[in-house]
Enzyme design. Sequence first.
Site, PDB file in Angstrom:
ATOM      1  CG  ASP A   3      63.031  24.675  61.899  1.00 50.62           C
ATOM      2  OD1 ASP A   3      63.209  25.561  62.750  1.00 50.62           O
ATOM      3  OD2 ASP A   3      61.905  24.323  61.533  1.00 50.62           O
ATOM      4  CG  ASP A  54      61.680  23.972  71.079  1.00 52.26           C
ATOM      5  OD1 ASP A  54      61.889  24.294  72.270  1.00 52.26           O
ATOM      6  OD2 ASP A  54      60.909  24.597  70.336  1.00 52.26           O
TER       7      ASP A  54
END
Length: 436
Positions: free
Chosen positions: A175, A205
């Site tokens: 991200d 994740d």
Amino acid sequence: MDTAPKTSPDTAIASLGQARIPTPLRHPRYVDDSRPLSLVMTSEELAELDNDSLLLEFEKAGPRERLYFDPPKTKCAIVTCGGLCPGINDVIRAIVMESHYHYGVRTVLGIRNGLRGFIPKYRYDLVELTPQSVSDIHQFGGTILGSSRGPQDPAEIVDALERLNISVLFVIGGDGTMRAAKAIMEEVEARRRKIAVIGIPKTIDNDINFITRTFGFDTAVEKATEAIQCAHVEATGMDMGVGLVKLMGREAGFIAAQATLAMQEVNFLLVPEQPFELDGENGLLMALERRLLARGHALVVCAEGAGRSLLEEEKGTDASGNAVLGDICGLIARRAREHFDSRGLEMNMKFIDPSYIIRSVPANANDRVYCGFLGQHAVHAAMAGKTGMVVTQIKTSMVHLPLDLVTSKKRFLNIDSDYWSSVMEATGQGAYFRKK
């Protein structure tokens, strides 16, 4: 089904201009941009939906009949950023193979050591990526290009792209990297340059909003289950044995939850999304005691970001801006020993931390297939002149998503969902947390 959105997200994909060049592909199924794909989104994909649903239209991934870039005159670059993840080399290989063999792109450059590779002061060399040089890299973990964390000046990066005469930049990362890709795209737009910026989201994740599956996650879960199995053997191999396994998951417990479902041997699952206490009748220590007295062994799986409220205030951030986490497993192990000693009870704990093993291994077969799709579709999008977007799978469809959406917020486990209910059924931990 509630399809009334609070705010309907904008899923439109930016383009560098009109695609006029006939594709060299001879593909039977070209994608028509005038026919978007309608999909129902739920809280599993969108954190802001809670338990509602939302019907959205997406641009479908795949080859276009007309291109924006003329392939023989197009120069591409690939950069990999952030932490390691199974499958990075597979994505690199897929991009190179698709570009060279199917489109006839003659130059694909690899940027070394993440975004630092663009910055002159680091003095990193470039590497030319050819089908020969990437032919077997999918057999190895990590990234052949190297990686780094931390932001770099978008202006310097675009300066480098201009000097190198790059038409397409493929950015592989999480991200934070996608936010950097967005900043690079904005700098390109400000200079009115025609450079496509295409993201391939990477986070072990699995916590990027809108994206239900990131590459490497399947491999991570597979390797996590092996560690859990080892811990279970250790726990059952001694009287009053406890296996404690630490898994990756700074802010989201997807790996730990999925591995727990896969093994069906975990008795206690601790994730960042669900706070817990150590002390008291409803605390973890008493629950662990009840389990050991009842069954003689216990297996605890803990995501690295769980129980942050129990630790001292975290100290600073890493190069990516993430908070430096405290040692929750160390705290659990220490307090468990103190608890059982104070009550005159035996407890034998074995601690397993496979985190860096999990993220450094080669991708498994499922992830390799997915990485191939991601690399192919990233090239299709770039050659058609798409920009400011990522390629991903939603439900069973490969689609394009604007960078604005995937960088807006993180995705978390919904602990009010049917999925989480199934995880809790698999552990049975609710029975041990109840007061006697």
